[in-house]
Design a protein around this motif. Structure first.
Motif, PDB file in Angstrom:
ATOM      1  N   PHE A   1       0.989  -1.322   0.035  1.00  0.00           N
ATOM      2  CA  PHE A   1      -0.069  -0.170  -0.227  1.00  0.00           C
ATOM      3  C   PHE A   1       1.187   1.388   0.112  1.00  0.00           C
ATOM      4  CE2 PHE A   1      -2.481   3.254   1.856  1.00  0.00           C
ATOM      5  CZ  PHE A   1      -4.328   3.216   0.482  1.00  0.00           C
ATOM      6  N   VAL A   2       1.000   2.465  -1.064  1.00  0.00           N
ATOM      7  CA  VAL A   2       1.660   3.007  -1.251  1.00  0.00           C
ATOM      8  C   VAL A   2       1.176   4.310  -0.735  1.00  0.00           C
ATOM      9  CG1 VAL A   2       2.451   4.747  -2.656  1.00  0.00           C
ATOM     10  CG2 VAL A   2       2.117   2.178  -3.297  1.00  0.00           C
ATOM     11  N   LEU A   3       2.291   4.852   0.317  1.00  0.00           N
ATOM     12  CA  LEU A   3       2.092   5.755   1.351  1.00  0.00           C
ATOM     13  C   LEU A   3       2.878   7.331   0.513  1.00  0.00           C
ATOM     14  CD1 LEU A   3       3.415   3.694   4.800  1.00  0.00           C
ATOM     15  CD2 LEU A   3       1.329   4.152   3.719  1.00  0.00           C
TER      16      LEU A   3
ATOM     17  N   ALA B   1       1.193   4.902  -7.348  1.00  0.00           N
ATOM     18  CA  ALA B   1       1.198   6.565  -6.672  1.00  0.00           C
ATOM     19  C   ALA B   1       0.539   6.138  -5.388  1.00  0.00           C
ATOM     20  CB  ALA B   1       0.636   6.585  -7.462  1.00  0.00           C
ATOM     21  N   PRO B   2       0.757   7.099  -4.359  1.00  0.00           N
ATOM     22  CA  PRO B   2       0.186   7.353  -3.296  1.00  0.00           C
ATOM     23  C   PRO B   2      -1.202   6.594  -3.044  1.00  0.00           C
ATOM     24  CG  PRO B   2       1.455   8.483  -3.460  1.00  0.00           C
ATOM     25  CD  PRO B   2       1.433   8.212  -4.743  1.00  0.00           C
ATOM     26  N   GLY B   3      -1.550   5.617  -2.419  1.00  0.00           N
ATOM     27  CA  GLY B   3      -2.969   5.025  -2.005  1.00  0.00           C
ATOM     28  C   GLY B   3      -3.205   4.046  -2.395  1.00  0.00           C
ATOM     29  N   ASP B   4      -2.601   3.421  -3.371  1.00  0.00           N
ATOM     30  CA  ASP B   4      -2.049   2.601  -4.979  1.00  0.00           C
ATOM     31  C   ASP B   4      -2.209   0.907  -3.748  1.00  0.00           C
ATOM     32  OD1 ASP B   4      -2.805   3.874  -7.212  1.00  0.00           O
ATOM     33  OD2 ASP B   4      -0.930   3.817  -8.510  1.00  0.00           O
ATOM     34  N   PHE B   5      -3.011   0.069  -4.309  1.00  0.00           N
ATOM     35  CA  PHE B   5      -2.693  -1.359  -3.471  1.00  0.00           C
ATOM     36  C   PHE B   5      -2.987  -2.330  -4.363  1.00  0.00           C
ATOM     37  CE2 PHE B   5      -6.189  -4.676  -2.645  1.00  0.00           C
ATOM     38  CZ  PHE B   5      -5.300  -5.153  -1.614  1.00  0.00           C
ATOM     39  N   VAL B   6      -1.303  -2.773  -4.064  1.00  0.00           N
ATOM     40  CA  VAL B   6      -0.526  -4.018  -5.138  1.00  0.00           C
ATOM     41  C   VAL B   6      -0.477  -5.155  -4.846  1.00  0.00           C
ATOM     42  CG1 VAL B   6       1.532  -4.284  -6.495  1.00  0.00           C
ATOM     43  CG2 VAL B   6       0.887  -1.838  -6.613  1.00  0.00           C
ATOM     44  N   ILE B   7      -1.262  -6.072  -5.368  1.00  0.00           N
ATOM     45  CA  ILE B   7      -0.674  -7.598  -5.020  1.00  0.00           C
ATOM     46  C   ILE B   7       0.493  -7.985  -5.637  1.00  0.00           C
ATOM     47  CG2 ILE B   7      -3.556  -7.335  -3.933  1.00  0.00           C
ATOM     48  CD1 ILE B   7      -3.623  -9.840  -6.577  1.00  0.00           C
ATOM     49  N   THR B   8       0.983  -9.572  -4.980  1.00  0.00           N
ATOM     50  CA  THR B   8       1.647 -10.050  -5.138  1.00  0.00           C
ATOM     51  C   THR B   8       1.131 -11.655  -4.679  1.00  0.00           C
ATOM     52  OG1 THR B   8       3.415  -8.076  -4.907  1.00  0.00           O
ATOM     53  CG2 THR B   8       4.214 -10.500  -5.391  1.00  0.00           C
ATOM     54  N   ALA B   9       0.816 -12.458  -5.674  1.00  0.00           N
ATOM     55  CA  ALA B   9       0.286 -13.442  -4.989  1.00  0.00           C
ATOM     56  C   ALA B   9       1.277 -14.641  -4.730  1.00  0.00           C
ATOM     57  CB  ALA B   9      -1.364 -14.104  -5.936  1.00  0.00           C
ATOM     58  N   ASN B  10       0.621 -15.589  -3.695  1.00  0.00           N
ATOM     59  CA  ASN B  10       1.982 -16.846  -4.215  1.00  0.00           C
ATOM     60  C   ASN B  10       2.062 -17.313  -5.286  1.00  0.00           C
ATOM     61  OD1 ASN B  10       2.002 -19.910  -3.591  1.00  0.00           O
ATOM     62  ND2 ASN B  10       0.539 -20.267  -2.652  1.00  0.00           N
ATOM     63  N   TRP B  11       3.967 -16.865  -5.182  1.00  0.00           N
ATOM     64  CA  TRP B  11       5.011 -18.186  -6.413  1.00  0.00           C
ATOM     65  C   TRP B  11       4.949 -16.751  -6.884  1.00  0.00           C
ATOM     66  CZ3 TRP B  11       7.898 -20.588  -4.422  1.00  0.00           C
ATOM     67  CH2 TRP B  11       8.750 -21.196  -5.310  1.00  0.00           C
ATOM     68  N   ALA B  12       3.889 -15.659  -7.590  1.00  0.00           N
ATOM     69  CA  ALA B  12       3.855 -14.729  -7.873  1.00  0.00           C
ATOM     70  C   ALA B  12       5.715 -14.421  -8.501  1.00  0.00           C
ATOM     71  CB  ALA B  12       3.147 -13.974  -7.916  1.00  0.00           C
ATOM     72  N   PRO B  13       6.712 -13.973  -9.388  1.00  0.00           N
ATOM     73  CA  PRO B  13       8.071 -13.965  -9.327  1.00  0.00           C
ATOM     74  C   PRO B  13       7.798 -12.151  -9.341  1.00  0.00           C
ATOM     75  CG  PRO B  13       8.322 -14.749 -10.951  1.00  0.00           C
ATOM     76  CD  PRO B  13       6.111 -15.577 -10.573  1.00  0.00           C
ATOM     77  N   HIS B  14       8.543 -11.058  -8.724  1.00  0.00           N
ATOM     78  CA  HIS B  14       8.156  -9.431  -8.290  1.00  0.00           C
ATOM     79  C   HIS B  14       9.614  -8.912  -8.154  1.00  0.00           C
ATOM     80  CE1 HIS B  14       7.895 -11.333  -4.758  1.00  0.00           C
ATOM     81  NE2 HIS B  14       8.232 -10.436  -3.755  1.00  0.00           N
TER      82      HIS B  14
END
Ligand code: GTQ
Ligand code: FE2
Length: 354
Positions: free
Chosen positions: A126-128, A145-158
């Motif tokens: 969650f971007v601050l 950007a601030p307020g954006d919410f990003v997910i990285t699921a199980n086993w997803a390369p990042h």
């Protein structure tokens, strides 16, 4: 009386005797790796949730200056992830904010790269602060950007990078206390620091978050959308508020959803965004999911189990499982929140109450 006296003479303390016999029995069965349930029954099958987790707030002023200071001590590359853990005050050294969730604040300086890896633990970010850094997930760059919410699921390369000219800070929440509870953790570190991006930026949002789905999209227990932008979500809670769709406990609130199933974004964690109108005095609420809140806009207080937590922009606070809480917002405010509710629901153990 006479009978009792007679018993006492023949056996001076039957009570003492049975206690001694029990203790001797317990020592004997301990040697065979057994123990009496009746001694622990009430503490293992409790009538109500028992938690060590304490309500607590991390003020952003402190967090930001200390995270910035860490930037002078270690590079993102060296650290792999330059993160200061938000430790629950009752669980120092256990890398967790609640019993089931990890939270930390990560910083990426201009020009830095946090190298590619993957793991069983799912993450949300969650971007601050900052703008224009990205996280590359599953072959797609999500610029944030601030307020954006990003997910990285199980086993997803990042991997993360910051081509902008300002540091970016975000809150990470991961479920690794749960994964480690099950002793089911795996991780892999890639040779190349950055992954090849095969999809266009924003593909996941336009493919899966536009009211259509690529035909044949299989059902999945995690959202195919990677980035839920504040620019798209904020106007929705604002309109809910204007139309009076305001929950007495939570305010005008949306739940981030997996567009394929309507379910939570991840099987272990769910997130919400809520707008509290100016002067909001929330009704008390409690639930068995421990919840992490971030103040995105405004300021206010949340009373948790009699303790008043004061919050302003980018402060992070935690409400332990089953502790009663109520929000107060003298100004219009926005709260982001995340919890382990979906995991509990999947197991059939989640409860809520007043
Ligand atoms: O950014 O990949 O805060 O793997 C903890 C573990 C962040 C990350 C954390 C991680 C990451
Ligand atoms: Fe990671």
């Amino acid at each position: 009386m006479a009978v009792a006296a007679a018993t006492q003479t023949s056996s001076p303390s039957p009570k003492h005797n049975i206690e001694a016999m029990r203790e001797a029995f317990y020592s004997r069965i301990a040697k065979k790796d057994m123990a009496p349930l009746w001694k622990v029954m009430r503490s293992v099958v409790t009538n109500e949730p028992v938690t060590r987790c304490q309500p607590h707030v991390w003020r952003y002023g402190d967090v930001k200056s200390l995270v910035m200071e860490s930037g002078g001590l270690i590079t993102a590359e060296e650290a792999e992830r330059r993160v200061l853990i938000l430790e629950n005050p009752a669980m120092h050294g256990e890398s967790r904010i609640t019993n089931t969730l990890f939270a930390g604040v990560q910083m990426i300086m201009p020009g830095e790269v946090a190298p590619a890896h993957r793991h069983v633990s799912s993450a949300i970010r969650f971007v601050l602060d900052g703008e224009g850094a990205y996280t590359a997930v599953e072959g797609e760059k999500a610029f944030m950007a601030p307020g954006d919410f990003v997910i990285t699921a199980n086993w997803a390369p990042h991997d993360h990078g910051n081509p902008s000219d300002k540091p970016m800070l975000w809150l990470d929440v991961l479920d690794f206390p749960v994964v480690n509870f099950y002793e089911a953790s795996f991780a892999e570190h890639f040779d190349d620091a950055t992954q090849a991006t095969t999809r266009k930026d924003g593909d996941s949002l336009s493919f899966y978050g536009s009211g259509v789905l690529p035909d044949g999209t299989p059902t999945m227990n995690r959202s195919p959308v990677i980035n839920y932008t504040y620019a798209r979500t904020r106007p929705i809670i604002e309109r809910m508020m204007q139309s009076g769709d305001i929950d007495k406990r939570h305010g005008a609130r949306v739940r981030y959803a997996n567009p394929v199933t309507g379910g939570p974004v991840l099987p272990t964690m769910s997130a919400c965004l809520a707008m509290l109108p100016k002067g909001f005095q929330g009704e008390p609420y409690r639930a068995t999911d421990g919840t992490i809140f971030v103040c995105v806009e405004g300021e206010g207080t949340t009373t948790v189990d009699g303790k008043v937590l004061e919050w302003g922009k980018n402060d992070v606070f935690v409400v332990p499982p089953w502790k009663r809480y109520a929000h107060n917002a003298p100004k219009q405010s926005v709260l982001f929140s995340i919890s382990d509710r979906p995991a509990q629901e999947a197991l059939g153990i989640w409860r809520e109450g007043k």
